[in-house]
Write an enzyme that holds these catalytic residues in place. Sequence first.
Site, PDB file in Angstrom:
ATOM      1  N   TRP A 139       0.840  -1.490  -0.382  1.00  0.00           N
ATOM      2  CA  TRP A 139      -0.118   0.024   0.400  1.00  0.00           C
ATOM      3  C   TRP A 139       0.639   1.254  -0.197  1.00  0.00           C
ATOM      4  O   TRP A 139       0.520   2.113   0.298  1.00  0.00           O
ATOM      5  CB  TRP A 139      -1.021   0.194   1.087  1.00  0.00           C
ATOM      6  CG  TRP A 139      -2.299  -1.289   1.714  1.00  0.00           C
ATOM      7  CD1 TRP A 139      -2.042  -2.178   0.048  1.00  0.00           C
ATOM      8  CD2 TRP A 139      -2.695  -1.529   2.415  1.00  0.00           C
ATOM      9  NE1 TRP A 139      -3.351  -3.150   0.357  1.00  0.00           N
ATOM     10  CE2 TRP A 139      -3.619  -2.145   1.921  1.00  0.00           C
ATOM     11  CE3 TRP A 139      -3.296  -0.675   3.298  1.00  0.00           C
ATOM     12  CZ2 TRP A 139      -4.083  -3.526   2.306  1.00  0.00           C
ATOM     13  CZ3 TRP A 139      -4.269  -1.373   4.002  1.00  0.00           C
ATOM     14  CH2 TRP A 139      -5.027  -2.623   4.019  1.00  0.00           C
ATOM     15  N   GLY A 170       3.935   1.177 -11.758  1.00  0.00           N
ATOM     16  CA  GLY A 170       3.497   2.808 -11.293  1.00  0.00           C
ATOM     17  C   GLY A 170       3.709   3.411 -12.905  1.00  0.00           C
ATOM     18  O   GLY A 170       2.718   4.693 -12.724  1.00  0.00           O
ATOM     19  N   SER A 183       2.879  -2.611 -12.011  1.00  0.00           N
ATOM     20  CA  SER A 183       1.488  -2.069 -13.099  1.00  0.00           C
ATOM     21  C   SER A 183       1.148  -3.321 -12.966  1.00  0.00           C
ATOM     22  O   SER A 183       0.455  -3.607 -13.612  1.00  0.00           O
ATOM     23  CB  SER A 183       1.333  -1.804 -14.311  1.00  0.00           C
ATOM     24  OG  SER A 183       2.521  -0.311 -13.911  1.00  0.00           O
ATOM     25  N   GLY A 213       0.963  -2.875  -6.273  1.00  0.00           N
ATOM     26  CA  GLY A 213       0.685  -1.237  -5.573  1.00  0.00           C
ATOM     27  C   GLY A 213      -0.559  -0.651  -5.982  1.00  0.00           C
ATOM     28  O   GLY A 213      -1.205  -1.322  -5.399  1.00  0.00           O
ATOM     29  N   GLY A 214      -0.583  -0.388  -7.288  1.00  0.00           N
ATOM     30  CA  GLY A 214      -1.633   0.713  -7.374  1.00  0.00           C
ATOM     31  C   GLY A 214      -3.010  -0.029  -7.051  1.00  0.00           C
ATOM     32  O   GLY A 214      -4.014   0.818  -6.850  1.00  0.00           O
TER      33      GLY A 214
END
Length: 252
Positions: free
Chosen positions: A11, A173, A213, A234-235
């Site tokens: 996160w 990202g 990604s 991540g995202g």
Amino acid sequence: MQRIPLLAGNWKMFTTLAEAVDLARAIADHPLPADRQVMLAPSAPALHAVAEVLRDTDIALAAQNVCWEDKGAFTGEISPLMLKEAGATMAIVGHSERRQIFAETDELVNKRLTGALQAGITPILCIGETLTEREAGSTMTTLENQLRQGLAHVNLIRGDELVVAYEPVWAIGTGKTASAAQAQEAHGFCRSVLADIFDKAIAQQIRILYGGSVNPANVDELMAEADVDGALVGGAALKAETFLPIINFKTQ
Ligand code: 13P
């Protein structure tokens, strides 16, 4: 030994405390497939609260970094014992954001990893090449150096004491993912280096995650590769709508 797929959410420096608890709850509320493992890595101040949400679930809790000393004058650092007290059983080390923004060297990453192992925390060692390194054809050299230096003087009894995450810096990202073939090439190479550092049996037990990604649309293809044992996300891990489909990736 079969490697249990690990779907891990990093996160980073996102979520308020309330958002972290809500997100963990939204993920924990869904029945998880029994053939895989899930891990969440909230920011340090949210660890304890998220641990409470994950209590009585099989979801693992990770810190995003870890110091090597149990206590001492290390302003800004968090010790393995403190992380364990907060409920973490795993810790990310050597993330490219730590290496690039905070100038963490392979030597420092090795200290963190060793400290985690000694405390019984499973380290997730992140490695990955920059775009310049890929374009220069030195991807494998970078990966080998980061593995050898990050794992210097490390002895493992079992391969499941360690997780490696291959995260090409150019894919983090950016919305650009390594192709499944690029990921497999890197993961296969990393496993051969791990076999050389440890031995073949241990290398076969170490899970190598792909990160950069990852999203619900590309996870199935990546996970279908023989040496891709999970994802560090991540995202797409910041929303249950996108992380749950990643957890529920389809096996071929
Ligand atoms: P993204 O999934 O946002 O590209 O981040 C990957 C990552 O850095 C996970 O550690």
